[in-house]
Scaffold this motif. Structure first.
Motif, PDB file in Angstrom:
ATOM      1  N   ILE A 172       0.839  -1.207   0.000  1.00  0.00           N
ATOM      2  CA  ILE A 172       0.000   0.000   0.000  1.00  0.00           C
ATOM      3  C   ILE A 172       0.869   1.251   0.000  1.00  0.00           C
ATOM      4  O   ILE A 172       0.615   2.208  -0.740  1.00  0.00           O
ATOM      5  CB  ILE A 172      -0.947  -0.001   1.218  1.00  0.00           C
ATOM      6  N   ILE A 173       1.923   1.251   0.818  1.00  0.00           N
ATOM      7  CA  ILE A 173       2.823   2.402   0.876  1.00  0.00           C
ATOM      8  C   ILE A 173       3.511   2.615  -0.475  1.00  0.00           C
ATOM      9  O   ILE A 173       3.679   3.746  -0.927  1.00  0.00           O
ATOM     10  CB  ILE A 173       3.867   2.211   1.999  1.00  0.00           C
ATOM     11  N   LEU A 174       3.869   1.519  -1.152  1.00  0.00           N
ATOM     12  CA  LEU A 174       4.561   1.620  -2.436  1.00  0.00           C
ATOM     13  C   LEU A 174       3.667   2.137  -3.561  1.00  0.00           C
ATOM     14  O   LEU A 174       4.164   2.527  -4.609  1.00  0.00           O
ATOM     15  CB  LEU A 174       5.136   0.251  -2.831  1.00  0.00           C
ATOM     16  N   THR A 175       2.354   2.148  -3.361  1.00  0.00           N
ATOM     17  CA  THR A 175       1.474   2.693  -4.404  1.00  0.00           C
ATOM     18  C   THR A 175       1.639   4.208  -4.549  1.00  0.00           C
ATOM     19  O   THR A 175       1.360   4.759  -5.607  1.00  0.00           O
ATOM     20  CB  THR A 175      -0.004   2.396  -4.092  1.00  0.00           C
ATOM     21  N   GLN A 176       2.063   4.878  -3.485  1.00  0.00           N
ATOM     22  CA  GLN A 176       2.177   6.344  -3.460  1.00  0.00           C
ATOM     23  C   GLN A 176       0.863   7.008  -3.873  1.00  0.00           C
ATOM     24  O   GLN A 176       0.850   8.068  -4.497  1.00  0.00           O
ATOM     25  CB  GLN A 176       3.285   6.825  -4.386  1.00  0.00           C
ATOM     26  N   SER A 177      -0.245   6.389  -3.545  1.00  0.00           N
ATOM     27  CA  SER A 177      -1.562   6.906  -3.907  1.00  0.00           C
ATOM     28  C   SER A 177      -2.091   7.812  -2.806  1.00  0.00           C
ATOM     29  O   SER A 177      -2.345   7.352  -1.687  1.00  0.00           O
ATOM     30  CB  SER A 177      -2.539   5.745  -4.145  1.00  0.00           C
ATOM     31  N   VAL A 178      -2.236   9.092  -3.122  1.00  0.00           N
ATOM     32  CA  VAL A 178      -2.737  10.047  -2.125  1.00  0.00           C
ATOM     33  C   VAL A 178      -4.155   9.684  -1.713  1.00  0.00           C
ATOM     34  O   VAL A 178      -4.494   9.682  -0.522  1.00  0.00           O
ATOM     35  CB  VAL A 178      -2.688  11.480  -2.684  1.00  0.00           C
ATOM     36  N   SER A 179      -5.012   9.356  -2.690  1.00  0.00           N
ATOM     37  CA  SER A 179      -6.396   8.995  -2.369  1.00  0.00           C
ATOM     38  C   SER A 179      -6.440   7.726  -1.529  1.00  0.00           C
ATOM     39  O   SER A 179      -7.287   7.581  -0.645  1.00  0.00           O
ATOM     40  CB  SER A 179      -7.204   8.806  -3.655  1.00  0.00           C
ATOM     41  N   GLY A 180      -5.515   6.793  -1.806  1.00  0.00           N
ATOM     42  CA  GLY A 180      -5.452   5.573  -1.005  1.00  0.00           C
ATOM     43  C   GLY A 180      -5.061   5.853   0.425  1.00  0.00           C
ATOM     44  O   GLY A 180      -5.646   5.301   1.369  1.00  0.00           O
ATOM     45  N   SER A 227     -13.897   9.485  -6.692  1.00  0.00           N
ATOM     46  CA  SER A 227     -14.227   9.093  -5.326  1.00  0.00           C
ATOM     47  C   SER A 227     -15.731   8.882  -5.173  1.00  0.00           C
ATOM     48  O   SER A 227     -16.529   9.738  -5.548  1.00  0.00           O
ATOM     49  CB  SER A 227     -13.751  10.170  -4.341  1.00  0.00           C
ATOM     50  N   ASN A 228     -16.111   7.729  -4.613  1.00  0.00           N
ATOM     51  CA  ASN A 228     -17.522   7.479  -4.326  1.00  0.00           C
ATOM     52  C   ASN A 228     -18.048   8.449  -3.283  1.00  0.00           C
ATOM     53  O   ASN A 228     -19.213   8.873  -3.346  1.00  0.00           O
ATOM     54  CB  ASN A 228     -17.704   6.045  -3.827  1.00  0.00           C
ATOM     55  N   LEU A 229     -17.214   8.806  -2.308  1.00  0.00           N
ATOM     56  CA  LEU A 229     -17.650   9.726  -1.262  1.00  0.00           C
ATOM     57  C   LEU A 229     -17.996  11.078  -1.850  1.00  0.00           C
ATOM     58  O   LEU A 229     -19.058  11.654  -1.544  1.00  0.00           O
ATOM     59  CB  LEU A 229     -16.548   9.880  -0.208  1.00  0.00           C
ATOM     60  N   VAL A 230     -17.124  11.623  -2.711  1.00  0.00           N
ATOM     61  CA  VAL A 230     -17.382  12.913  -3.349  1.00  0.00           C
ATOM     62  C   VAL A 230     -18.629  12.819  -4.209  1.00  0.00           C
ATOM     63  O   VAL A 230     -19.485  13.720  -4.202  1.00  0.00           O
ATOM     64  CB  VAL A 230     -16.176  13.339  -4.203  1.00  0.00           C
ATOM     65  N   ARG A 231     -18.738  11.736  -4.949  1.00  0.00           N
ATOM     66  CA  ARG A 231     -19.885  11.569  -5.833  1.00  0.00           C
ATOM     67  C   ARG A 231     -21.188  11.532  -5.043  1.00  0.00           C
ATOM     68  O   ARG A 231     -22.156  12.218  -5.388  1.00  0.00           O
ATOM     69  CB  ARG A 231     -19.726  10.268  -6.631  1.00  0.00           C
ATOM     70  N   TYR A 232     -21.241  10.726  -3.992  1.00  0.00           N
ATOM     71  CA  TYR A 232     -22.482  10.600  -3.224  1.00  0.00           C
ATOM     72  C   TYR A 232     -22.821  11.889  -2.479  1.00  0.00           C
ATOM     73  O   TYR A 232     -23.995  12.284  -2.414  1.00  0.00           O
ATOM     74  CB  TYR A 232     -22.376   9.436  -2.240  1.00  0.00           C
ATOM     75  N   LEU A 233     -21.815  12.550  -1.903  1.00  0.00           N
ATOM     76  CA  LEU A 233     -22.078  13.808  -1.201  1.00  0.00           C
ATOM     77  C   LEU A 233     -22.666  14.852  -2.151  1.00  0.00           C
ATOM     78  O   LEU A 233     -23.571  15.603  -1.779  1.00  0.00           O
ATOM     79  CB  LEU A 233     -20.796  14.344  -0.566  1.00  0.00           C
ATOM     80  N   PHE A 234     -22.163  14.893  -3.386  1.00  0.00           N
ATOM     81  CA  PHE A 234     -22.647  15.882  -4.345  1.00  0.00           C
ATOM     82  C   PHE A 234     -23.979  15.474  -4.961  1.00  0.00           C
ATOM     83  O   PHE A 234     -24.869  16.314  -5.120  1.00  0.00           O
ATOM     84  CB  PHE A 234     -21.618  16.088  -5.464  1.00  0.00           C
ATOM     85  N   GLU A 235     -24.143  14.198  -5.271  1.00  0.00           N
ATOM     86  CA  GLU A 235     -25.307  13.767  -6.052  1.00  0.00           C
ATOM     87  C   GLU A 235     -26.510  13.366  -5.198  1.00  0.00           C
ATOM     88  O   GLU A 235     -27.661  13.627  -5.594  1.00  0.00           O
ATOM     89  CB  GLU A 235     -24.902  12.607  -6.959  1.00  0.00           C
ATOM     90  N   ILE A 236     -26.295  12.730  -4.043  1.00  0.00           N
ATOM     91  CA  ILE A 236     -27.436  12.356  -3.195  1.00  0.00           C
ATOM     92  C   ILE A 236     -27.369  13.024  -1.828  1.00  0.00           C
ATOM     93  O   ILE A 236     -28.222  12.759  -0.973  1.00  0.00           O
ATOM     94  CB  ILE A 236     -27.530  10.826  -3.036  1.00  0.00           C
ATOM     95  N   GLY A 237     -26.389  13.886  -1.625  1.00  0.00           N
ATOM     96  CA  GLY A 237     -26.322  14.699  -0.425  1.00  0.00           C
ATOM     97  C   GLY A 237     -25.887  13.941   0.818  1.00  0.00           C
ATOM     98  O   GLY A 237     -25.670  12.719   0.808  1.00  0.00           O
ATOM     99  N   LEU A 238     -25.794  14.665   1.894  1.00  0.00           N
ATOM    100  CA  LEU A 238     -25.401  14.080   3.173  1.00  0.00           C
ATOM    101  C   LEU A 238     -26.420  13.052   3.639  1.00  0.00           C
ATOM    102  O   LEU A 238     -26.065  11.991   4.151  1.00  0.00           O
ATOM    103  CB  LEU A 238     -25.246  15.190   4.219  1.00  0.00           C
TER     104      LEU A 238
END
Length: 457
Positions: free
Chosen positions: A246-254, A378-389
């Protein structure tokens, strides 16, 4: 668990292989720029085979076997209510012009957004809702018809772990090849318009490094489930190997997903002991990352961190985002729009959303880019924007319910390791679009419904 793999039909084996190949996004057969506007992968080919086998089997036998279970019915009813909510808020979004593009900018000379028949603005929202329903049925409901006995579940676990060993081996080999010989062995996808180099970042057969993070956490969750079924504790050495990858992926979102998962655990299992352990885990995770930022090999993350701090300034002046975080633009822009609405007290859309599939329209309009669809990664960004909190909380409640229900099957110690990895998987799946959490919930649901899956040795 019994190791005999008998009484497994072709239909069931095909389904099992389809979910094993779901996260292996290297195997893209046709790119997203096709008539269905989504990439066609080996997993989707196998899914099509499963549906065709089911269709012809139903026609031949002229009957459909439906499993009747009160808890399964509760999940289905809850999802049905969520779907109705999504449809209603999407209709409201349509009436509020959330599914339209603004007038083309004077400087824009390219074509309007178009990616296949199902990528058009008039069909894409409905297609997104269809996919949402399809993923629920295929990944959450169908497993209870596949994993009927311990033989079926054992076949999946044995096959999955064998494939996982290959994935980790190839990923490490690819990273070492880049470090030592500067040779990139594995591109992003099997079919791509160009050879996309991932450098020495771990990604293996998972597509991009951020996809690999979700796969590795999914591996941890499946491994935790396997150990709990067999009344074993998870191996610290295997956890360490997964963490290194996981560390070697260098993925910020991860990394963000892991951080949010650890943070979420402190609230979901609130106690002085659990809070202390979680805070120590978060501190160690942050400490490792801060030390890695000092290494030249991790300059990408350091540069990304510097650029992220300047994001508000770029967005306020409507300037182009720095190249290092430009790929994260589809995730940053919806959050910025939500923040602007909070500042203007436009709380209705913050709470209830703008409509399913509306994020891509908002991103294109904000960025003045009209040559292709820009969906949040991101699913979180998508859901927050599209179906709200509100919709996001309902979604979380539905898919966490089976994770609490299974507590009655395992002892506290074994349940805790399942729950810990499940929260990390949920968080990782939110910070990057992935169906792996749905697959895991489907397996958990099948264990709850089919009691004979787990046998006492």
């Amino acid at each position: 668990m019994n190791n005999v793999n008998k009484n497994i039909t072709l239909h069931q084996k095909t389904y099992i292989w389809s979910i094993i190949f779901e996260p292996l996004l290297f195997f893209v057969l046709i790119e997203a720029q096709n008539f269905i506007a989504i990439p066609f992968t080996v997993s989707r080919l196998l899914q099509l085979c499963v549906l065709l086998i089911f269709f012809f089997k139903t026609i031949y036998l002229f009957k459909i076997v439906i499993i009747k279970n009160s808890f399964s019915n509760f999940i289905i009813l809850s999802f049905f209510n969520l779907t109705i909510y999504i449809i209603l808020i999407s209709i409201l979004g349509l009436l509020s012009s959330h599914y339209s593009y603004k007038e083309l900018a004077d400087f824009w000379t390219g074509s309007r957004v178009y990616e296949g028949i199902l990528g058009q603005k008039n069909l894409r929202p409905a297609f997104e809702i269809f996919l949402f329903i399809y993923y629920f049925i295929y990944f959450v409901l169908i497993p209870q018809y596949v994993f009927k006995t311990s033989h079926h579940l054992n076949y999946f676990l044995k096959t999955f772990f064998r494939v996982a060993i290959i994935v980790i081996f190839l990923g490490i080999l690819d990273s070492l090849s880049n470090i030592i010989f500067n040779i990139d062995l594995i591109p992003r996808h099997l079919v791509d318009n160009r050879w996309v180099h991932m450098m020495w970042r771990f990604h293996s057969l998972c597509g991009e490094p951020r996809d690999a993070v979700v796969y590795l956490v999914f591996l941890l969750a499946i491994y935790s489930l396997y150990c709990s079924i067999n009344k074993k504790y998870i191996s610290k050495k295997k956890i360490l190997l997964i963490m290194i990858c996981i560390i070697l992926t260098q993925s910020v979102s991860g990394y963000v997903g892991i951080f949010l998962g650890l943070l979420g655990l402190s609230f979901l299992r609130l106690s002085v002991k659990n809070l202390f352990i979680t805070l120590v885990s978060i501190s160690l995770f942050i400490l490792i990352l801060l030390n890695l930022l000092e290494l030249n090999a991790f300059h990408r993350i350091s540069n990304a961190y510097t650029a992220i701090l300047m994001v508000p300034q770029y967005l306020e002046t409507n300037s182009a985002l720095p190249k290092i975080i430009l790929p994260q633009g589809p995730d940053i822009i919806p959050l910025w729009i939500i923040w602007l609405k909070i500042n203007t007290f436009d709380l209705f859309h913050v709470i209830f959303g703008h409509g399913f599939g509306s994020a891509s329209f908002a991103i294109n309009n904000f960025s003045n880019y009209f040559a292709g669809l820009n969906n949040p990664r991101s699913n979180l960004v998508r859901y927050l924007f599209e179906i709200g909190l509100f919709g996001t909380l309902i979604y979380t409640f539905i898919f966490f319910k089976p994770l609490y229900k299974i507590k009655s099957i395992f002892s506290k110690a074994y349940y805790n390791q399942i729950f810990f990895s499940s929260v990390l998987l949920f968080s990782a799946s939110l910070t990057h679009r992935s169906n792996l959490f749905l697959i895991f919930v489907g397996i958990i649901l099948s264990i709850i419904i089919n009691k004979n899956i787990i046998k006492n040795k």
